[in-house]
Design a protein around this motif. Structure first.
Motif, short mmCIF file in Angstrom:
data_model
loop_
_atom_site.label_atom_id
_atom_site.label_comp_id
_atom_site.label_asym_id
_atom_site.label_seq_id
_atom_site.Cartn_x
_atom_site.Cartn_y
_atom_site.Cartn_z
N ALA A 167 -1.38 -9.61 -10.82
CA ALA A 167 -2.56 -8.74 -10.42
C ALA A 167 -2.60 -7.78 -11.70
O ALA A 167 -3.90 -7.47 -11.89
N VAL B 209 -5.82 -11.79 -5.66
CA VAL B 209 -5.75 -12.57 -6.90
C VAL B 209 -4.55 -13.04 -7.06
O VAL B 209 -4.21 -14.02 -7.88
N ARG C 135 -7.12 -4.40 -7.31
CA ARG C 135 -6.95 -6.12 -6.88
C ARG C 135 -5.98 -5.95 -6.01
O ARG C 135 -4.96 -5.14 -5.57
N THR D 222 -0.40 0.74 -16.46
CA THR D 222 -1.40 -0.47 -15.84
C THR D 222 -1.28 -0.04 -14.44
O THR D 222 0.03 0.61 -13.99
N GLY E 245 -3.51 -1.94 -11.56
CA GLY E 245 -3.96 -3.03 -10.86
C GLY E 245 -5.33 -2.70 -10.34
O GLY E 245 -6.11 -3.68 -10.03
N SER E 246 -5.84 -1.78 -10.66
CA SER E 246 -7.21 -1.37 -10.41
C SER E 246 -8.02 -1.91 -9.18
O SER E 246 -9.00 -2.63 -9.17
N GLY F 243 -4.85 -9.22 -14.48
CA GLY F 243 -6.19 -9.56 -14.22
C GLY F 243 -6.70 -10.71 -14.57
O GLY F 243 -8.01 -10.83 -14.88
N ASN F 244 -5.92 -11.74 -15.02
CA ASN F 244 -6.39 -13.12 -15.51
C ASN F 244 -6.44 -14.07 -14.46
O ASN F 244 -6.32 -15.41 -14.86
N CYS G 195 2.99 -2.73 -8.83
CA CYS G 195 1.43 -2.42 -9.06
C CYS G 195 1.02 -1.48 -7.98
O CYS G 195 0.57 -1.74 -7.11
N CYS H 165 -2.56 -1.35 -6.75
CA CYS H 165 -2.95 -2.84 -6.03
C CYS H 165 -3.04 -2.62 -4.49
O CYS H 165 -2.50 -1.63 -3.92
#
Length: 446
Positions: free
Chosen positions: A387, A229, A127, A122, A124-125, A390-391, A197, A200
């Motif tokens: 983050a 977020v 965010r 993962t 954080g893409s 992603g919710n 993250c 992020c």
């Protein structure tokens, strides 16, 4: 808006005043001779300096630790940060420098945290995680760069759009005055977002002071900035009858707000007790030979308890507290199983003499790699896991983990105080005060 009144006996941040170089140098010489095994008995000029030589922890901090310098006697309407430096000592009991000089010996690294909490794969893409703290850390970006470079994490700078630092109004200038203690907190928070993250973006919002009214202005700025977020608050203070009047500043639907539960053991603090945040407790995290590869117990310093003022929310079902119970979830916080942090904002200019002055307490700040604990560690970790998940659009206060407990590591041992053996201060199966529902086992609970 009325200022929130915190009782006069609670810990709080004061602005630091530089000490005279002559007295620092004399104390440093004493330490250097002591380290080399030369017995030296010298009467220092003041009682404060004598206390510094013993490296005694602040009364509000657990034994074996030193507060960041933002844990002084309370003043009305202010908050303290919840970071603790681990006191390193030699086998003979003599002090060794807080600064280790190496990222590999200062505590847990990003790979450790991502392994312990099953966060591999993962990123954080892009965010944004926001950090709210008081005062300015002039070295925030350079220290962040040093931390990320040491562990091979992607660059996060103002120039590439990953990092942004603003004042409590959301503007790049003017920034608040600098503060050595809060700068250590800022470095810790930025490093834990980076560790948890790495993909992020990070927004650092610096309040003008540790006054709650300033921190709440910074909170609103952080939570309403596009792209944010989650928000981490690694600070707080004892509850009183005015706390509910500030809760609206923590009520930002679709933004996950986390708050440290405190470092003084059993007893609820605010904003962790607010119904609009995820209250984050603390654990001792150790490598183990089990299938997980890690084990956790409740950290003795983690805050927990039953709020005297905040109403219980529908998602909490524990029967021993009629009002809001702290904590909701947890992550590593024990300074004895601490994390590596890079911070260089200090009052002594760097170098060997500076390190000695820092360990004696006659200078403020840090000078490189330090091992850090406190629930100031666990709050930004959990904000960053939110983050990663992603919710944010589904987050309502601290409710989400309560319906996703299968994605948490249950922490069932340890205690943070005396409460008659109740779950409010004693870890056990399922929910308990010091560790909440448990620690992340991937991102599914967030």
């Amino acid at each position: 808006m009325h200022r929130r009144q915190i009782p006069s006996g609670s810990p709080v941040i004061h602005r630091h005043r530089p000490r005279r170089r002559l007295r620092r140098t004399a104390a440093a010489l004493t330490a250097i001779l002591t380290f080399t095994g030369i017995a030296l008995t010298v009467g220092l000029a003041t009682g404060a300096q004598a206390a510094a030589l013993t490296s005694a922890p602040l009364a509000s901090t657990p034994a074996g630790t030193t507060g960041f310098g933002c844990a002084h006697p309370a003043q009305a309407g202010q908050a303290r940060c919840f970071g603790l430096l681990k006191d390193h000592r030699t086998a003979s009991g003599r002090m060794s420098p807080f600064t280790t000089g190496s990222p590999t010996t200062a505590g847990y690294e990003p790979s450790d945290l991502r392994s312990a909490y099953k966060l591999g794969g993962t990123s954080g893409s892009g965010r944004t995680v926001a950090i709210v703290d008081a005062y300015n850390d002039p070295n925030a970006e350079s220290d962040l760069a040093a931390y990320r470079r040491a562990y091979g994490l992607p660059s996060c700078t103002t120039a590439n759009g990953c990092f942004r630092k603003v004042n409590q109004r959301g503007q790049a200038s003017p920034l608040p005055s600098g503060d050595y203690g809060w700068a250590e907190e800022i470095s810790l928070d930025l490093d834990m977002v980076s560790a948890t993250c790495p993909g992020c973006h990070i927004l650092l919002v610096e309040a003008n002071s540790s006054d709650v009214t300033d921190l709440m202005k910074a909170e609103d700025t952080a939570a309403t900035t596009p792209g944010v977020v989650s928000v981490s608050d690694s600070w707080g203070g004892p509850e009183d009858s005015t706390i509910t009047s500030f809760d609206s500043h923590l009520h930002h639907p679709a933004v996950a707000i986390t708050a440290s539960s405190g470092d003084s053991g059993y007893g609820a603090s605010w904003p962790a007790s607010s119904p609009y945040v995820t209250a984050v407790g603390g654990t001792a995290l150790r490598k183990a030979s089990n299938s997980r590869g890690w084990s956790e117990t409740a950290w003795s310093g983690a805050g927990s308890g039953c709020s005297a003022y905040e109403a219980k929310q529908s998602w909490q079902h524990d029967s021993g507290c009629a009002k809001r119970t702290v904590a909701d979830v947890s992550a590593v916080a024990d300074p004895n199983t601490g994390v590596a942090v890079h911070d260089t904002y200090n009052s002594c200019g760097g170098g060997l003499l500076c390190d000695t002055e820092l360990q004696l307490g006659v200078a403020q700040g840090a000078d490189g790699w330090v091992e850090v604990g406190g629930t100031s560690v666990s709050s930004p970790i959990i904000a960053s896991v939110y983050a990663l998940a992603g919710n944010a659009s589904q987050v309502v206060g601290g409710s989400y983990p309560y319906s996703h407990t299968s994605a948490l590591n249950d922490v069932a041992a340890g205690s943070n105080g005396s409460c008659g053996g109740s779950y409010l201060c004693t870890a056990g199966p399922k929910y308990d005060g010091p560790t909440g529902l448990g620690t992340p086992n991937g991102t599914g609970a967030f």
